[in-house]
Write a protein that holds these residues in place. Structure first.
Motif, short mmCIF file in Angstrom:
data_model
loop_
_atom_site.label_atom_id
_atom_site.label_comp_id
_atom_site.label_asym_id
_atom_site.label_seq_id
_atom_site.Cartn_x
_atom_site.Cartn_y
_atom_site.Cartn_z
N PHE A 29 0.86 -1.18 0.00
CA PHE A 29 0.00 0.00 0.00
C PHE A 29 0.89 1.23 0.00
CE2 PHE A 29 -2.81 3.29 1.32
CZ PHE A 29 -4.11 2.88 1.02
N LEU A 30 0.77 2.05 -1.06
CA LEU A 30 1.48 3.32 -1.15
C LEU A 30 0.51 4.41 -0.70
CD1 LEU A 30 3.15 2.92 -4.67
CD2 LEU A 30 3.97 2.12 -2.46
N ALA A 31 0.88 5.15 0.34
CA ALA A 31 -0.05 6.09 0.98
C ALA A 31 0.39 7.53 0.80
CB ALA A 31 -0.16 5.78 2.48
N GLN A 32 -0.60 8.41 0.67
CA GLN A 32 -0.34 9.84 0.56
C GLN A 32 0.12 10.40 1.90
OE1 GLN A 32 -3.79 12.49 0.36
NE2 GLN A 32 -5.12 10.78 0.91
N THR A 33 0.57 11.65 1.87
CA THR A 33 0.95 12.33 3.10
C THR A 33 -0.24 12.37 4.05
OG1 THR A 33 1.99 14.33 3.99
CG2 THR A 33 0.39 14.65 2.23
N PRO A 34 -0.05 12.08 5.32
CA PRO A 34 -1.20 11.98 6.23
C PRO A 34 -1.93 13.31 6.39
CG PRO A 34 0.76 10.97 7.19
CD PRO A 34 1.22 11.72 5.97
N ALA A 35 -3.25 13.23 6.44
CA ALA A 35 -4.07 14.42 6.69
C ALA A 35 -4.08 14.71 8.19
CB ALA A 35 -5.49 14.19 6.20
N SER A 36 -4.30 15.97 8.53
CA SER A 36 -4.44 16.33 9.94
C SER A 36 -5.80 15.84 10.45
CB SER A 36 -4.35 17.84 10.10
OG SER A 36 -5.47 18.47 9.48
N MET A 37 -5.93 15.75 11.76
CA MET A 37 -7.21 15.37 12.34
C MET A 37 -8.30 16.35 11.93
SD MET A 37 -8.22 14.74 16.35
CE MET A 37 -7.08 13.37 16.48
N GLU A 38 -7.93 17.64 11.84
CA GLU A 38 -8.91 18.66 11.45
C GLU A 38 -9.42 18.43 10.04
OE1 GLU A 38 -6.96 19.77 14.95
OE2 GLU A 38 -6.06 19.18 13.02
N GLU A 39 -8.52 18.02 9.13
CA GLU A 39 -8.95 17.72 7.76
C GLU A 39 -9.87 16.51 7.74
OE1 GLU A 39 -5.83 18.70 4.39
OE2 GLU A 39 -4.85 17.67 6.06
N ASN A 40 -9.52 15.49 8.50
CA ASN A 40 -10.36 14.30 8.55
C ASN A 40 -11.77 14.61 9.05
OD1 ASN A 40 -8.43 12.49 7.57
ND2 ASN A 40 -7.55 12.17 9.61
N ILE A 41 -11.84 15.48 10.04
CA ILE A 41 -13.15 15.88 10.57
C ILE A 41 -13.90 16.73 9.55
CG2 ILE A 41 -14.28 17.30 12.34
CD1 ILE A 41 -12.01 16.41 14.26
N ARG A 42 -13.18 17.66 8.93
CA ARG A 42 -13.82 18.57 7.97
C ARG A 42 -14.43 17.80 6.80
NH1 ARG A 42 -9.47 21.41 5.96
NH2 ARG A 42 -9.34 22.37 8.02
N TYR A 43 -13.69 16.79 6.30
CA TYR A 43 -14.16 16.04 5.12
C TYR A 43 -14.91 14.77 5.50
CZ TYR A 43 -11.25 19.29 2.54
OH TYR A 43 -10.70 20.43 2.02
N LYS A 44 -15.16 14.59 6.81
CA LYS A 44 -15.96 13.46 7.29
C LYS A 44 -15.40 12.13 6.78
CE LYS A 44 -20.28 16.08 7.80
NZ LYS A 44 -19.69 17.40 7.53
#
Length: 396
Positions: free
Chosen positions: A277-292
């Protein structure tokens, strides 16, 4: 005079490269690369194109079965001139209707480019269309038997979105076969299990098709997928024991756990297929919450009976896992990392894919050793990538 002409040539080459955001820095393998396009239908399924988005450029057709535009990259004898990137772009013109007229195909390609680039970057697009690729159309196949890699594109996308990786793998002795991601009655699919399983059936159709190829070694089959294709390929492996290895390029199996859990047959503890699995740069918790984002579980962490490699690639945003999108991207979108850094990370990701496939399909110890290295030992910039290895039960 020769020095002046040489300098002028170098300046021209530099200017041509400057117009592109993408540089594939890997050298080809020992084989030449051929590419062939096949028009075929899955007669066991229906497909009647309906009007919808971009309806003006889609022609209606009678039901002939589900169209499977099939592109095959394969090891070939060396020689001949590579196709232009525009030859790949032209495939957009008939993904849902192989009988579409040349005029309709051209309108469809133009509409797709307009949508992807928002009508901007015309000079950049024209430069990409002229670029030569490694693959030679209908080149003479190289004698021998080679492992097969089915490529599953991202949601609503094309056979060639990762043509660079397909050509790279073919040059190293793999057959790569792809078909576009299309819906049930239109070019577009929805983010649900039903539409994921459409692509699952496309994958299995292509595996069946690979059996007809004299070069194909059907004992060594892998499926690689980007984004949505990196969910469908995992579901396909849960159904089809012919699949011996999986590659997910920032696969949606990580982001749509609620969809995966609806597929009761896809039990992660029962899956024995090794996964990279090749993964993108991790999102912040705030981004994860914002984009549900769906954080309800992790399919990968439960794959206790398969080797799982998770390579986090900090220069890479999700879209960067498709070279077609890097080529046509907006330069203004690059902030923390440069286009050169992204291209290099993409190229290094291709080397990880090659070594993973070599390790698990060709039983190559050097491939497995490559995976075990720290990324910096494989050429990654310090702190730009992180590898996590989750071995199957009994190997810990």
């Amino acid at each position: 005079m020769r020095v002046i002409l040489s300098m002028m040539f170098c300046l021209a080459c530099t200017a041509a490269r400057a117009e592109s955001l993408f540089t594939f820095s890997n050298m080809p393998g020992l084989h030449g690369v051929g590419v062939r396009v096949v028009k075929q239908y899955d007669r066991t399924r229906t497909f009647t194109l309906q009007q919808g988005m971009l309806a003006s450029v889609f022609s209606k057709q009678e039901n002939r079965g589900r169209p499977i535009q099939t592109v095959i990259w394969y090891p070939a004898e060396k020689g001949g001139q590579g196709v232009r990137y525009d030859d790949y772009l032209q495939l957009v013109g008939w993904e849902t209707d192989p009988e579409r007229s040349p005029k309709e195909r051209a309108r469809t390609v133009d509409a797709w480019l307009q949508m992807v680039t928002e009508g901007k970057r015309r000079k950049q697009v024209e430069s990409e269309r002229r670029r030569r690729m490694w693959a030679v159309r209908d080149a003479v196949p190289k004698a021998g038997k080679y492992p097969v890699v089915i490529y599953a594109p991202s949601i609503n996308n094309t056979t060639f979105e990762n043509a660079d990786i397909a050509e790279f793998l073919a040059s190293h002795g793999y057959i790569v076969i792809a078909a576009p991601t299309i819906g049930e009655t239109s070019r577009w699919i929805k983010k649900d299990l039903k539409h994921a399983e459409l692509q699952v059936d496309d994958i299995r159709f292509l595996i069946d098709y690979a059996r007809t190829l004299p070069q194909a070694d059907m004992t060594r089959v892998a499926v690689a997928g980007f984004s949505w294709g990196g969910l469908s390929n995992v579901l396909a492996a849960a159904k089809d024991e012919r699949i011996k290895a999986l590659v997910c390029m920032d696969g949606a199996v990580r982001y749509f756990n609620s969809i995966v859990t609806q597929a009761k047959y896809a039990v992660p503890e029962k899956l024995r297929t090794p996964l990279l699995f090749l993964a993108q740069t991790p999102a912040s918790m705030e981004e994860n919450i914002r984009y549900k984002e769906d954080m309800s579980g992790s399919f990968m962490s439960r794959m206790s009976n398969a080797d799982v490699y998770l390579l986090t690639m900090y220069p890479m945003e999700h879209v960067h896992f498709g070279s077609a999108y890097i080529r046509l991207d907006d330069p203004a979108e690059y902030k923390e990392y440069t286009p050169e850094e992204v291209s290099f990370a993409y190229s290094l990701g291709a080397r990880y894919i090659l070594n993973f496939l070599n390790g698990y399909l060709k039983n190559d110890g050097a491939g497995l050793a490559y995976l075990a290295n720290r990324p910096v030992a494989n050429g990654a910039a310090p702190h730009s990538m992180k590898m996590e290895y989750m071995p199957r039960q009994g190997k810990r």
